[in-house]
Motif scaffolding. Structure first.
Motif, short mmCIF file in Angstrom:
data_model
loop_
_atom_site.label_atom_id
_atom_site.label_comp_id
_atom_site.label_asym_id
_atom_site.label_seq_id
_atom_site.Cartn_x
_atom_site.Cartn_y
_atom_site.Cartn_z
N VAL A 469 14.73 21.93 32.85
CA VAL A 469 13.72 22.74 32.84
C VAL A 469 12.45 20.97 33.63
O VAL A 469 11.35 21.47 34.28
CB VAL A 469 12.83 22.83 31.44
CG1 VAL A 469 11.43 23.54 31.31
CG2 VAL A 469 13.76 23.82 31.47
N VAL A 470 13.08 19.75 32.43
CA VAL A 470 12.20 18.28 33.24
C VAL A 470 11.80 18.24 35.25
O VAL A 470 10.94 18.13 35.30
CB VAL A 470 12.27 17.73 32.39
CG1 VAL A 470 11.44 16.42 32.37
CG2 VAL A 470 11.87 17.72 31.22
N SER A 471 12.81 18.61 35.17
CA SER A 471 13.66 17.93 36.70
C SER A 471 12.21 19.29 37.79
O SER A 471 12.26 18.88 38.41
CB SER A 471 15.07 18.18 37.70
OG SER A 471 15.28 17.68 36.78
N GLY A 472 12.39 20.88 37.23
CA GLY A 472 11.75 21.30 37.95
C GLY A 472 10.56 21.46 37.93
O GLY A 472 9.59 21.67 38.99
N GLU A 473 9.45 20.93 37.15
CA GLU A 473 8.54 20.75 36.86
C GLU A 473 7.87 19.09 37.47
O GLU A 473 6.34 18.69 37.41
CB GLU A 473 7.84 20.73 35.03
CG GLU A 473 8.34 22.28 34.63
CD GLU A 473 8.01 22.37 33.04
OE1 GLU A 473 7.99 23.17 33.11
OE2 GLU A 473 8.62 21.10 32.57
N ILE A 474 8.62 17.67 37.20
CA ILE A 474 8.48 16.87 37.21
C ILE A 474 8.17 16.76 39.73
O ILE A 474 7.07 16.22 40.08
CB ILE A 474 9.14 16.11 37.57
CG1 ILE A 474 8.81 15.34 36.10
CG2 ILE A 474 9.07 14.87 38.33
CD1 ILE A 474 9.51 14.50 34.89
N PRO A 478 7.24 21.11 47.62
CA PRO A 478 7.67 21.18 48.90
C PRO A 478 9.46 20.40 48.99
O PRO A 478 9.73 20.60 50.05
CB PRO A 478 7.14 20.22 50.15
CG PRO A 478 5.70 20.28 49.01
CD PRO A 478 5.48 20.44 47.52
N VAL A 479 8.99 19.46 48.51
CA VAL A 479 11.04 18.44 48.00
C VAL A 479 11.33 18.71 46.42
O VAL A 479 11.99 18.51 46.22
CB VAL A 479 10.19 17.27 48.07
CG1 VAL A 479 10.15 17.18 49.51
CG2 VAL A 479 9.36 16.87 47.46
N ARG A 480 11.14 20.00 46.19
CA ARG A 480 11.94 20.56 44.68
C ARG A 480 13.49 20.17 44.57
O ARG A 480 13.98 19.87 44.33
CB ARG A 480 10.88 21.59 44.33
CG ARG A 480 11.67 21.75 42.76
CD ARG A 480 10.39 22.81 41.85
NE ARG A 480 9.26 21.72 41.24
CZ ARG A 480 8.45 22.23 41.99
NH1 ARG A 480 8.00 23.77 42.74
NH2 ARG A 480 6.72 21.77 41.98
N SER A 481 13.43 20.98 45.86
CA SER A 481 15.00 21.29 45.99
C SER A 481 15.22 19.63 45.96
O SER A 481 16.74 19.89 45.68
CB SER A 481 15.34 22.40 47.20
OG SER A 481 14.99 23.69 46.54
N ALA A 482 14.60 19.59 47.56
CA ALA A 482 15.99 18.15 47.74
C ALA A 482 15.84 17.44 46.60
O ALA A 482 16.48 16.53 46.13
CB ALA A 482 14.46 17.34 48.07
N GLY A 483 15.31 17.50 45.21
CA GLY A 483 14.73 16.82 43.97
C GLY A 483 16.02 16.77 43.15
O GLY A 483 17.13 16.09 42.66
N MET A 484 16.44 18.44 43.35
CA MET A 484 17.36 19.13 42.73
C MET A 484 18.68 17.83 42.96
O MET A 484 19.20 18.09 42.14
CB MET A 484 16.47 20.01 42.34
CG MET A 484 15.84 20.20 41.44
SD MET A 484 15.03 20.23 39.53
CE MET A 484 16.11 21.61 38.80
#
Length: 594
Positions: A469-474, A478-484
């Motif tokens: 949950v935290v990852s999806g919110e931080i 535009p780069v959420r998928s890349a960050g995950m």
């Protein structure tokens, strides 16, 4: 409402905000609930295959085989077959010290007395006639009182080859890493629905084929594809379902869906207890994957993906079916030509922001590295505890069942705890779990050690659920998928290392649990540096991501989040018929989380 207000709202909604559309057609109606349930079923078999090696590669007692004694019988009526085997062991295997502190001894697993010219007689004692010790040369005899066959006994992965089982589990985690990236990329290119179908076929064929592996290398290769196909089917199906869920229900769904892998982990020990032979056990956890092919006929294509690819009319058709199923009216003014053109322009602008931006500014870089480290530790400790149930000093089946069952209250705890904050829940669960692991390292095997270890498992399960949950919110939109994806990479690399960390017990028995605990404590402390994301407007650009939770030493202000809080409720959203709510523009991208 005035014409000016109407025009403003139309302009604000011109980008086809998908979450705003879901508010209108239903963010968690009957259709989405059924879809989430079907997706969750895939998680059951994926979890079974992930930790199935706990039983299929169980470490059983073994000793050198004396080939010319195989047909030697013990005195009729004096010994049964098992007692006869032990009599042969006593006559041919030397005792060695296994604990220098207590002087405890056990039979050597890899050496034997030189009895090649002697005939077996019940009651004979090798120490009376020889003290010459040699290596095993004719294979091994395995204790079959608990496990009839395992891959260890069938492929003789003992002594010089004993590290092969750890390597085998690392290969499985490498398959998870490959499957996450490969099928995640295919899903972005080809679509969610066909990717689920392709990966499910691979999962089915590899898991069934593994039952008939003729040798260790074939088993290892097929295990790789079992992991890749299993994580691919679960991952992409999970993404597909989450992309139809509204913001207010995403945490509920994201946590609840994780209950189903826990069901698989709880059922697995029961099946293994009644099926102590590895090939039939593998077949039993493989055959149900055939049923997953039927899900293809119910799954739709993701309307969110269709919009991202410019297939607006296909997305409109999908969402109209969703609205009809949820008994909602479809907003006719959403897919206008003007809105579509605006969405195309926004998509083009967002595409310019890449994953490199996560490391281009100091605050965003530190947050990204912190998240990657937390993911790595969570994965390492979670799988390390799962694979070490046989080291707790209680029955393997009981320990594995408790390890699976303890996840249920942990996930239920998360459902309530996350409503009151993310950061302290993540940090607290990591700290308590780490302390429990360190304490476990110094306890004698038995019930107390098992209880403390399960406290650690409870906490690490909670932190693993929270960090999704935290990852999806931080990470910025535009780069959420890349960050995950980066976080998932760190987790998979750590998963590959976890079986080897468990092997460090040969150096010092408490060392694996000490390492797990120390890393978990460190990760828990670092989690305190992350910003609180509960009830916050999430970052939509890299610039907002840098400002989000920026400390004063990096030029941040007094407000640690620097982004307005969101307090709009579902009731407020329903009262607004216009699609002007930008508080819910983000999506909790799950497609790179596993």
């Amino acid at each position: 409402m005035s014409k000016e207000q109407t025009d403003t709202n139309a302009q604000k909604s011109s980008a086809l905000k998908f979450d705003d559309i879901l508010f209108t057609v239903g963010e968690f109606g009957k259709w989405q609930k059924i879809l989430c349930f079907l997706v969750s079923l895939i998680g059951i078999m994926t979890a079974m295959n992930t930790l199935g090696q706990v039983f299929m590669a169980a470490d059983t007692d073994h000793w050198c085989r004396v080939a010319h004694w195989d047909k030697a019988n013990c005195t009729t009526g004096q010994f049964d077959d098992w007692e006869c085997l032990k009599a042969k062991r006593n006559a041919s295997i030397p005792l060695i010290v296994t604990n220098k502190e207590t002087g405890e001894k056990d039979y050597d697993r890899c050496h034997m007395y030189d009895v090649r010219k002697l005939e077996f007689k019940p009651g004979m004692n090798a120490t009376d006639y020889t003290n010459k010790i040699i290596d095993c040369s004719n294979g091994w005899v395995f204790d079959t009182t608990q496990y009839k066959t395992t891959i260890i006994s069938e492929f003789e992965l003992v002594c010089d080859a004993q590290t092969a089982s750890s390597f085998l589990q690392s290969v499985y985690f490498a398959g998870l890493l490959f499957g996450s990236f490969f099928f995640g990329s295919v899903a972005d290119w080809l679509g969610r629905k066909p990717t689920v179908f392709i990966s499910t076929i691979l999962f089915m064929l590899a898991s069934i084929g593994n039952t008939f592996s003729p040798n260790f290398f074939a088993y290892m290769l097929l295990r790789f594809f079992v992991a890749a196909g299993g994580i691919g089917s679960y991952l992409v199906a999970y993404v597909l379902a989450c992309e139809f869920i509204g913001p207010n229900k995403r945490v509920l769904v994201g946590i609840s869906v994780q209950i189903f892998p826990s069901i698989g982990l709880s059922i697995l020990p029961l099946i293994a207890y009644f099926v102590p032979t590895w090939r039939p056990l593998q077949l039993l956890i493989a055959v149900p994957t055939i049923l997953y092919l039927l899900l293809y006929f119910y799954f739709p294509e993701s309307a969110r993906w269709q919009i991202s690819k410019g297939r607006y009319r296909q997305a409109e058709t999908t969402l109209r079916k969703l609205a009809k199923s949820n008994k909602r009216d479809f907003p006719e003014d959403v897919f206008t030509n003007a809105n579509i053109r605006a969405a195309q322009a926004e998509t083009h602008s967002a595409a310019k922001q890449t994953a490199f931006g996560l490391f281009a500014s100091p605050n965003m870089c530190i947050k990204t590295l912190n998240m990657m480290f937390n993911w790595a530790v969570n994965s390492m400790v979670y799988y390390g505890l799962g694979l070490s149930t046989s080291d707790l000093g209680v029955d393997d089946y009981v320990a594995a069942a408790i390890s699976g069952l303890v996840e249920f209250p942990s996930l239920i705890f998360c459902l309530f705890a996350l409503q009151y904050g993310r950061r302290y829940n993540l940090s607290g669960s990591m700290l308590i779990g780490g302390i429990a692991c360190v304490i476990t390292a110094f306890l004698e095997m038995g019930i107390v050690r098992t209880v403390i270890a399960m406290i650690g498992k409870f906490c690490i399960t909670a932190s693993f659920a929270t960090i999704y949950v935290v990852s999806g919110e931080i990470f910025p939109t535009p780069v959420r998928s890349a960050g995950m994806g980066l976080s998932s990479t760190a987790a998979r690399v750590a998963g590959i290392l976890s079986p080897y960390i468990l092997q460090l017990k040969t150096v010092w028995e408490p060392l694996p649990f000490i390492l797990f605990g120390s890393l978990s404590i460190l990760a828990g402390l670092l989690a305190l540096l992350l910003p609180e994301t509960n009830h916050k407007k999430l970052p939509e650009t890299l610039e907002e991501g840098e400002a989000f939770g920026k400390p004063r030493c990096f030029g941040g202000g007094d407000n640690e989040d620097n982004i307005a809080m969101v307090t709009m409720t579902m009731k407020d959203a329903d009262m607004q018929q216009e699609l002007d709510n930008h508080a819910y523009e983000t999506t909790l991208e799950i497609d790179k989380k596993i």
